[in-house]
Design a protein around this motif. Structure first.
Motif, PDB file in Angstrom:
ATOM      1  N   ALA A 112      -5.930   9.531  25.928  1.00 40.22           N
ATOM      2  CA  ALA A 112      -7.113   9.993  25.292  1.00 40.22           C
ATOM      3  C   ALA A 112      -7.849  11.195  26.077  1.00 40.22           C
ATOM      4  CB  ALA A 112      -8.101   8.864  25.238  1.00 40.22           C
ATOM      5  N   ASN A 113      -8.058  12.282  25.439  1.00 38.91           N
ATOM      6  CA  ASN A 113      -8.427  13.503  26.002  1.00 38.91           C
ATOM      7  C   ASN A 113      -9.712  13.747  25.188  1.00 38.91           C
ATOM      8  OD1 ASN A 113      -6.300  14.782  27.832  1.00 38.91           O
ATOM      9  ND2 ASN A 113      -5.320  13.744  26.036  1.00 38.91           N
ATOM     10  N   VAL A 114     -10.983  13.743  25.622  1.00 37.90           N
ATOM     11  CA  VAL A 114     -12.252  13.661  25.024  1.00 37.90           C
ATOM     12  C   VAL A 114     -13.003  14.732  25.310  1.00 37.90           C
ATOM     13  CG1 VAL A 114     -14.331  12.209  24.388  1.00 37.90           C
ATOM     14  CG2 VAL A 114     -12.437  11.112  25.429  1.00 37.90           C
ATOM     15  N   GLY A 128      -4.692   7.054  17.097  1.00 35.31           N
ATOM     16  CA  GLY A 128      -3.489   6.955  17.751  1.00 35.31           C
ATOM     17  C   GLY A 128      -3.094   8.120  18.247  1.00 35.31           C
ATOM     18  N   GLY A 129      -3.927   9.286  18.053  1.00 35.29           N
ATOM     19  CA  GLY A 129      -3.581  10.548  18.622  1.00 35.29           C
ATOM     20  C   GLY A 129      -4.192  10.523  20.285  1.00 35.29           C
ATOM     21  N   ARG A 130      -3.958  11.663  20.712  1.00 33.87           N
ATOM     22  CA  ARG A 130      -4.544  11.903  22.048  1.00 33.87           C
ATOM     23  C   ARG A 130      -5.848  12.759  22.243  1.00 33.87           C
ATOM     24  NH1 ARG A 130       1.083  13.557  25.242  1.00 33.87           N
ATOM     25  NH2 ARG A 130      -0.509  13.936  27.095  1.00 33.87           N
ATOM     26  N   PHE A 131      -6.287  12.914  21.299  1.00 32.32           N
ATOM     27  CA  PHE A 131      -7.640  13.927  21.380  1.00 32.32           C
ATOM     28  C   PHE A 131      -8.708  13.949  20.342  1.00 32.32           C
ATOM     29  CE2 PHE A 131      -4.150  15.307  18.465  1.00 32.32           C
ATOM     30  CZ  PHE A 131      -4.836  15.630  17.251  1.00 32.32           C
ATOM     31  N   GLY A 132      -9.624  14.231  20.761  1.00 35.40           N
ATOM     32  CA  GLY A 132     -11.020  13.964  19.832  1.00 35.40           C
ATOM     33  C   GLY A 132     -12.169  14.543  20.629  1.00 35.40           C
ATOM     34  N   ALA A 159     -20.927   6.302  20.486  1.00 31.25           N
ATOM     35  CA  ALA A 159     -20.270   7.293  19.986  1.00 31.25           C
ATOM     36  C   ALA A 159     -18.812   7.740  20.759  1.00 31.25           C
ATOM     37  CB  ALA A 159     -20.743   8.891  19.623  1.00 31.25           C
ATOM     38  N   VAL A 160     -19.027   8.066  22.060  1.00 32.37           N
ATOM     39  CA  VAL A 160     -17.857   8.281  23.095  1.00 32.37           C
ATOM     40  C   VAL A 160     -17.171   6.977  23.034  1.00 32.37           C
ATOM     41  CG1 VAL A 160     -17.120   8.350  25.204  1.00 32.37           C
ATOM     42  CG2 VAL A 160     -19.160   9.498  24.519  1.00 32.37           C
ATOM     43  N   LEU A 161     -17.514   5.831  23.025  1.00 36.48           N
ATOM     44  CA  LEU A 161     -16.458   4.512  22.933  1.00 36.48           C
ATOM     45  C   LEU A 161     -15.976   4.461  21.548  1.00 36.48           C
ATOM     46  CD1 LEU A 161     -18.735   1.982  24.639  1.00 36.48           C
ATOM     47  CD2 LEU A 161     -16.774   3.181  25.375  1.00 36.48           C
ATOM     48  N   HIS A 162     -16.411   4.932  20.522  1.00 34.66           N
ATOM     49  CA  HIS A 162     -16.181   4.793  19.161  1.00 34.66           C
ATOM     50  C   HIS A 162     -14.680   5.514  19.017  1.00 34.66           C
ATOM     51  CE1 HIS A 162     -16.522   4.455  14.755  1.00 34.66           C
ATOM     52  NE2 HIS A 162     -15.905   5.707  14.732  1.00 34.66           N
ATOM     53  N   GLU A 163     -14.900   6.928  19.535  1.00 37.36           N
ATOM     54  CA  GLU A 163     -13.957   8.005  19.531  1.00 37.36           C
ATOM     55  C   GLU A 163     -12.660   7.672  20.307  1.00 37.36           C
ATOM     56  OE1 GLU A 163     -14.347   9.598  16.821  1.00 37.36           O
ATOM     57  OE2 GLU A 163     -16.519   9.458  16.359  1.00 37.36           O
ATOM     58  N   VAL A 164     -12.993   7.113  21.587  1.00 42.18           N
ATOM     59  CA  VAL A 164     -11.975   6.896  22.313  1.00 42.18           C
ATOM     60  C   VAL A 164     -11.234   5.818  21.681  1.00 42.18           C
ATOM     61  CG1 VAL A 164     -11.522   5.785  24.646  1.00 42.18           C
ATOM     62  CG2 VAL A 164     -13.072   7.817  24.400  1.00 42.18           C
ATOM     63  N   GLY A 165     -11.917   4.830  21.029  1.00 41.59           N
ATOM     64  CA  GLY A 165     -11.272   3.713  20.300  1.00 41.59           C
ATOM     65  C   GLY A 165     -10.088   4.172  19.400  1.00 41.59           C
ATOM     66  N   HIS A 166     -10.577   5.148  18.706  1.00 38.17           N
ATOM     67  CA  HIS A 166      -9.626   5.894  17.698  1.00 38.17           C
ATOM     68  C   HIS A 166      -8.615   6.391  18.490  1.00 38.17           C
ATOM     69  CE1 HIS A 166     -12.022   5.043  14.226  1.00 38.17           C
ATOM     70  NE2 HIS A 166     -12.896   6.123  14.209  1.00 38.17           N
ATOM     71  N   MET A 167      -8.662   7.015  19.447  1.00 31.92           N
ATOM     72  CA  MET A 167      -7.549   7.857  20.230  1.00 31.92           C
ATOM     73  C   MET A 167      -6.620   6.773  20.881  1.00 31.92           C
ATOM     74  SD  MET A 167      -9.381  10.910  22.216  1.00 31.92           S
ATOM     75  CE  MET A 167     -11.014  10.655  21.733  1.00 31.92           C
ATOM     76  N   LEU A 168      -7.263   5.390  20.772  1.00 32.12           N
ATOM     77  CA  LEU A 168      -6.117   4.381  21.551  1.00 32.12           C
ATOM     78  C   LEU A 168      -5.479   3.518  20.531  1.00 32.12           C
ATOM     79  CD1 LEU A 168      -8.470   3.297  24.580  1.00 32.12           C
ATOM     80  CD2 LEU A 168      -6.545   4.980  24.572  1.00 32.12           C
ATOM     81  N   GLY A 169      -5.923   4.029  19.180  1.00 31.31           N
ATOM     82  CA  GLY A 169      -5.221   3.150  18.048  1.00 31.31           C
ATOM     83  C   GLY A 169      -6.127   2.397  17.171  1.00 31.31           C
ATOM     84  N   ALA A 170      -7.454   2.278  17.452  1.00 32.24           N
ATOM     85  CA  ALA A 170      -8.227   1.214  16.758  1.00 32.24           C
ATOM     86  C   ALA A 170      -8.680   1.967  15.625  1.00 32.24           C
ATOM     87  CB  ALA A 170      -9.478   0.565  17.643  1.00 32.24           C
ATOM     88  N   GLU A 171      -8.712   1.304  14.382  1.00 32.89           N
ATOM     89  CA  GLU A 171      -9.352   1.795  13.279  1.00 32.89           C
ATOM     90  C   GLU A 171     -10.741   1.281  13.166  1.00 32.89           C
ATOM     91  OE1 GLU A 171      -6.665   1.072  10.079  1.00 32.89           O
ATOM     92  OE2 GLU A 171      -5.325   2.735  10.667  1.00 32.89           O
TER      93      GLU A 171
END
Length: 246
Positions: A112-114, A128-132, A159-171
């Protein structure tokens, strides 16, 4: 210098207490190795506009909360911050994400690159990507970790935890039978209060974790700043590459 002043100075040095008026120092990296499992690798960047407005406080606060959230889900982690500012103009959210993705720095960390922005709401990340990117304009000072709050600060932490969750694969994690509506969704009942999970939203994705929560069952503004075991089961964590173990 008298004996009293000398003793005070000694205690400050022993316990790492800064001198009065001195600029406090904060870690540029957090690591957790308690669970001997896959390690989540995260890099926190800031736009120049955010650094000029709020300094490094958003990185510190985001790093602290993210470390606690990952530890709560029994995940090892490395979180880095303190990088040079990122120069990207913010117009359309998807174009902004495309520009961030096209930079070499958006691929620093394996998971995750935030990119933290000076906006007060609105983030975007690839599942599931590495960026956001995530908004951090409300974080204007360094505070201790807080479990949940109604404050503006906590809205950006969530919001940060939400977007990192997406990067780590969580919908999105919410009550699927109310598709297309922003609603309380899924939550956790702790201490008699319902808290929304970090990945709650209203866009019709399958439910992953938590229990359905009706609107009147809890305070909608309460945001739970922790990931859970169910979240852990849905992650897509990249394997360690050669040289990544440092």
């Amino acid at each position: 210098m008298g004996l009293f002043d000398w003793l005070v100075g000694l205690l400050r040095r022993l316990f790492g207490i800064p001198e009065p008026g001195a600029e406090p120092t904060y870690p540029t990296e957090w690591t957790g190795t308690a669970f001997d499992g896959p390690r989540v690798d995260v890099a926190l960047y800031s736009t120049r506009a955010l650094l000029e407005a709020n300094g490094r406080a958003p990185e510190v606060v985001a790093g602290r909360h993210l470390a606690n959230a990952l530890e709560h889900a029994r995940l090892d982690y490395r979180i880095r911050r303190g990088f040079d500012p990122v120069e990207i103009e913010f117009e359309d959210r998807r174009e902004f994400l495309r520009q961030w993705r096209s930079t070499e720095r958006a691929w620093t960390a394996k998971d995750a690159n935030v990119l933290l922005t000076d906006r007060r709401s609105g983030g975007l990340a690839s599942v599931g990507g590495r960026f956001g990117f995530a908004p951090a304009g409300r974080i204007d000072g360094v505070v201790e970790w807080q479990p949940a709050s109604e404050s503006d600060l906590q809205r950006n932490v969530h919001a940060v935890l939400h977007e990192v969750g997406h990067m780590l694969g969580a919908e999105h994690d919410h009550d699927d039978d109310r598709e297309g509506r922003q609603h309380p969704g899924m939550g956790w009942n702790e201490g008699g209060y319902w808290h929304r999970t970090p990945t709650v939203a209203g866009n019709g994705y399958p439910n992953l974790c938590g229990e359905p929560v009706e609107e009147k069952a809890h305070d909608r503004v309460m945001r739970h700043q922790l990931y859970h075991d169910c979240f852990r089961q849905h992650l897509r964590i990249a394997p360690e590459a050669d040289g990544d173990a440092g």
